[in-house]
Scaffold this motif. Sequence first.
Motif, PDB file in Angstrom:
ATOM      1  N   ASN A 143       0.834  -1.208   0.000  1.00 17.47           N
ATOM      2  CA  ASN A 143       0.000   0.000   0.000  1.00 17.47           C
ATOM      3  C   ASN A 143       0.862   1.248   0.000  1.00 17.47           C
ATOM      4  N   SER A 144       1.894   1.241   0.863  1.00 19.57           N
ATOM      5  CA  SER A 144       2.782   2.410   0.937  1.00 19.57           C
ATOM      6  C   SER A 144       3.480   2.602  -0.384  1.00 19.57           C
ATOM      7  N   VAL A 145       3.947   1.486  -0.945  1.00 22.23           N
ATOM      8  CA  VAL A 145       4.693   1.581  -2.198  1.00 22.23           C
ATOM      9  C   VAL A 145       3.842   2.265  -3.253  1.00 22.23           C
ATOM     10  N   LEU A 146       2.598   1.807  -3.360  1.00 23.28           N
ATOM     11  CA  LEU A 146       1.759   2.336  -4.434  1.00 23.28           C
ATOM     12  C   LEU A 146       1.297   3.754  -4.150  1.00 23.28           C
ATOM     13  N   SER A 147       1.190   4.133  -2.883  1.00 22.72           N
ATOM     14  CA  SER A 147       0.708   5.495  -2.650  1.00 22.72           C
ATOM     15  C   SER A 147       1.829   6.533  -2.611  1.00 22.72           C
ATOM     16  N   ILE A 148       3.002   6.201  -2.080  1.00 26.23           N
ATOM     17  CA  ILE A 148       4.009   7.274  -1.976  1.00 26.23           C
ATOM     18  C   ILE A 148       5.337   6.971  -2.672  1.00 26.23           C
ATOM     19  N   GLY A 149       5.442   5.843  -3.403  1.00 29.32           N
ATOM     20  CA  GLY A 149       6.754   5.457  -3.920  1.00 29.32           C
ATOM     21  C   GLY A 149       7.263   6.271  -5.091  1.00 29.32           C
ATOM     22  N   ASP A 150       7.857   7.434  -4.833  1.00 26.61           N
ATOM     23  CA  ASP A 150       8.428   8.243  -5.917  1.00 26.61           C
ATOM     24  C   ASP A 150       9.547   7.473  -6.607  1.00 26.61           C
ATOM     25  N   THR A 151      10.401   6.839  -5.770  1.00 23.96           N
ATOM     26  CA  THR A 151      11.360   5.889  -6.333  1.00 23.96           C
ATOM     27  C   THR A 151      11.281   4.639  -5.472  1.00 23.96           C
ATOM     28  N   VAL A 152      11.532   3.494  -6.060  1.00 21.18           N
ATOM     29  CA  VAL A 152      11.457   2.246  -5.317  1.00 21.18           C
ATOM     30  C   VAL A 152      12.702   1.408  -5.601  1.00 21.18           C
ATOM     31  N   ALA A 153      13.343   0.949  -4.516  1.00 20.39           N
ATOM     32  CA  ALA A 153      14.478   0.035  -4.668  1.00 20.39           C
ATOM     33  C   ALA A 153      14.107  -1.285  -4.014  1.00 20.39           C
ATOM     34  N   PHE A 154      14.226  -2.362  -4.777  1.00 22.81           N
ATOM     35  CA  PHE A 154      13.860  -3.672  -4.246  1.00 22.81           C
ATOM     36  C   PHE A 154      15.128  -4.424  -3.858  1.00 22.81           C
ATOM     37  N   TYR A 203      16.843  -7.816  -2.681  1.00 16.53           N
ATOM     38  CA  TYR A 203      16.568  -9.244  -2.628  1.00 16.53           C
ATOM     39  C   TYR A 203      17.842  -9.957  -2.227  1.00 16.53           C
ATOM     40  N   ASN A 204      17.789 -10.663  -1.113  1.00 11.03           N
ATOM     41  CA  ASN A 204      18.974 -11.391  -0.656  1.00 11.03           C
ATOM     42  C   ASN A 204      20.204 -10.513  -0.491  1.00 11.03           C
ATOM     43  N   GLY A 205      19.985  -9.272  -0.052  1.00  5.69           N
ATOM     44  CA  GLY A 205      21.121  -8.380   0.170  1.00  5.69           C
ATOM     45  C   GLY A 205      21.634  -7.686  -1.075  1.00  5.69           C
ATOM     46  N   GLU A 206      20.987  -7.955  -2.226  1.00  4.81           N
ATOM     47  CA  GLU A 206      21.411  -7.260  -3.449  1.00  4.81           C
ATOM     48  C   GLU A 206      20.356  -6.258  -3.863  1.00  4.81           C
ATOM     49  N   LEU A 207      20.790  -5.190  -4.522  1.00  2.34           N
ATOM     50  CA  LEU A 207      19.816  -4.277  -5.095  1.00  2.34           C
ATOM     51  C   LEU A 207      19.330  -4.925  -6.390  1.00  2.34           C
ATOM     52  N   TRP A 208      18.125  -5.438  -6.370  1.00  2.00           N
ATOM     53  CA  TRP A 208      17.643  -6.315  -7.431  1.00  2.00           C
ATOM     54  C   TRP A 208      16.956  -5.553  -8.545  1.00  2.00           C
ATOM     55  N   TRP A 209      16.262  -4.494  -8.148  1.00  2.00           N
ATOM     56  CA  TRP A 209      15.432  -3.801  -9.132  1.00  2.00           C
ATOM     57  C   TRP A 209      15.228  -2.368  -8.699  1.00  2.00           C
ATOM     58  N   ARG A 210      15.189  -1.422  -9.663  1.00  2.00           N
ATOM     59  CA  ARG A 210      14.846  -0.040  -9.328  1.00  2.00           C
ATOM     60  C   ARG A 210      13.747   0.472 -10.225  1.00  2.00           C
ATOM     61  N   GLY A 211      12.844   1.268  -9.657  1.00  2.00           N
ATOM     62  CA  GLY A 211      11.756   1.807 -10.456  1.00  2.00           C
ATOM     63  C   GLY A 211      10.940   2.761  -9.617  1.00  2.00           C
ATOM     64  N   ASN A 212       9.639   2.830  -9.888  1.00  2.63           N
ATOM     65  CA  ASN A 212       8.776   3.664  -9.052  1.00  2.63           C
ATOM     66  C   ASN A 212       7.407   3.016  -8.917  1.00  2.63           C
ATOM     67  N   LYS A 213       6.477   3.734  -8.287  1.00  7.60           N
ATOM     68  CA  LYS A 213       5.193   3.110  -7.968  1.00  7.60           C
ATOM     69  C   LYS A 213       4.405   2.710  -9.215  1.00  7.60           C
ATOM     70  N   ASP A 214       4.702   3.332 -10.348  1.00  4.16           N
ATOM     71  CA  ASP A 214       3.969   2.963 -11.557  1.00  4.16           C
ATOM     72  C   ASP A 214       4.597   1.775 -12.268  1.00  4.16           C
ATOM     73  N   THR A 215       5.936   1.808 -12.357  1.00  7.04           N
ATOM     74  CA  THR A 215       6.579   0.734 -13.110  1.00  7.04           C
ATOM     75  C   THR A 215       6.556  -0.602 -12.350  1.00  7.04           C
ATOM     76  N   ILE A 216       6.362  -0.533 -11.043  1.00  9.90           N
ATOM     77  CA  ILE A 216       6.493  -1.766 -10.256  1.00  9.90           C
ATOM     78  C   ILE A 216       5.418  -2.793 -10.615  1.00  9.90           C
ATOM     79  N   LEU A 217       4.249  -2.312 -11.069  1.00 12.80           N
ATOM     80  CA  LEU A 217       3.185  -3.258 -11.372  1.00 12.80           C
ATOM     81  C   LEU A 217       3.363  -3.887 -12.757  1.00 12.80           C
ATOM     82  N   GLN A 218       4.221  -3.275 -13.585  1.00  5.57           N
ATOM     83  CA  GLN A 218       4.354  -3.786 -14.947  1.00  5.57           C
ATOM     84  C   GLN A 218       5.569  -4.686 -15.168  1.00  5.57           C
ATOM     85  N   THR A 219       6.397  -4.765 -14.147  1.00 10.64           N
ATOM     86  CA  THR A 219       7.627  -5.521 -14.339  1.00 10.64           C
ATOM     87  C   THR A 219       7.333  -7.018 -14.477  1.00 10.64           C
TER      88      THR A 219
END
Lengths: 246, 248
Positions: free
Chosen positions: B199-210, B212-228
């Motif tokens: 919920n937080s991601v989709l409402s305020i995520g100007d930038t999002v860093a995911f 995974y297992n201690g690695e920076l796996w993916w970067r994007g924002n609240k819009d691109t995250i649903l399309q990946t």
Amino acid sequence: MKVFTDIGEYLILMRKVFSKPQKRIIFWERMLNEIQGLGIESIGIVAFISAFMGAVVAIQTAYNIDSPWIPLSMVGFTTRQSVVLEFSPTVISLILAGKVGSRIASEIGTMRVTEQIDALEIMGVNSANYLIFPKVVASMLINPVLIVLSMWMGILGGWMAMVSFGLVSSNDYVDGLRVDFEGYTVFYAITKTIVFAYIISTVSGFYGYRTSGGALEVGQASTKAVVVSSIMIILFNLILTQLLLT
Amino acid sequence: MIEARELNKAFGEHHVLKNISCIFEQGKANLIIGESGSGKTVLMKCLVGLYEVDSGKVFYDNRNFSEMDFEQRKTLRQEIGMLFQGGALFDYMNVEENVMFPLDMFTTRTKEDKLDRANFVLKRVNLENVNRLMPSELSGGMRKRVAIARAISMNPKYLFCDEPNSGLDPQTSGVIDKLIKEITDEYGITTIVNTHDMNSVLSIGDTVAFIYNGELWWRGNKDTILQTDDKELNNFVFGTELTSRLKQ
Ligand SMILES: Nc1ncnc2c1ncn2[C@@H]1O[C@H](COP(=O)(O)OP(=O)(O)OP(=O)(O)O)[C@@H](O)[C@H]1O
Ligand SMILES: [Mg+2]
């Protein structure tokens, strides 16, 4: 090996503790609070234990004098000597190690595990200095006062026991108190007390400060603090006695 | 802007952060997401220096934080506000004293001035008439808000929030998120938020860093995250019953 790394960590922490406080006024406020919390609140238990121990020392001495050649004033003398030299500074410091040491370690330990220490650090506050320094200074100031109180209460307790059980007359007891009194013994007792106060507050602060985990670890840290400060007190008691009395 | 460059951090054998490089932009809510235990809190604590990194550098607007000594860090930290996972309010101080604490410590303002500021930030987080309450007398949501108030009392340039809405109901979470976003926009703060709440991601995520297992796996924002179509990220995003049904 663990002992050496512990000592190393302790010394590193002490360097952080003994630095200039960010704001003098806040330091004073906190120190006065600690004098209240660590000192004033211990008056009751110190007075109680001292009076009863003084009474017991006097009674035992009185019953052990069975030769008519030993004057009864000996009881006052012996009570004074044991209370001033050993009982008040060492035994009461051990009791304070239990009461005050566990309090310091659990307070600081709780602040560690609930991230309050991190919160201080992140604001740019030297948390070790802010939390531990006022406690050290407060203990070193207030413990000698407690010990002097304890001496009076011990001697008074002995007197009350003698008079109320009719073992030694008040005059004899008071005469004994005055025999060969040397101010140096009080100086010796106060010096020991100040060293013990330093040990209690810094060792407990150390164990509290380096707690990690949760409530369980806070309990362990506080036990550890009491055990280690007590052992250190016993060790330094021997060292200081050697240094100061011979 | 805060920049992390090739951060590594291990606890003993356990390599928690693996070569993380990431830029957190000014005036934006920069979210770090990842499952529990992925290393979000460790990353945040490395950024602010509560943990020392094993290697790598952190820059605050081009100031090399990693090379600063204790005194320099102390000065920089007065520009940082941080909201801890559990609130971390000082439990021997009441709400007002908690909020005023940084001001007491680092400013020479008058008592009234500091009180004004405290009341202003408390009002900003929608808390009024609670000045005299102790932290133990507050609800979880109120504690979080007091903690936010304390974090912004010194007008920080950088705001770190570790799971601001863990343990809160969805409504209260929403309120806290909105608050963080508003404050960020209003004062142009560089805000970093750790969360595993979509919920937080989709409402305020100007930038999002995911992470995974201690690695920076993916970067994007609240819009691109649903399309990946990244598998691990999709597992995370659509990991709950609700989200996976919505996807279908
Ligand atoms: N002080 C520490 N000592 C040893 N290991 C640690 C320490 N702090 C964290 N870890 C380990 O690092 C890993 C990442 O922890 P971290 O707290 O960053 O997770 P997180 O992503 O914040 O999880 P959560 O969402 O549950 O808060 C965990 O496996 C944890 O066991
Ligand atoms: Mg975390």
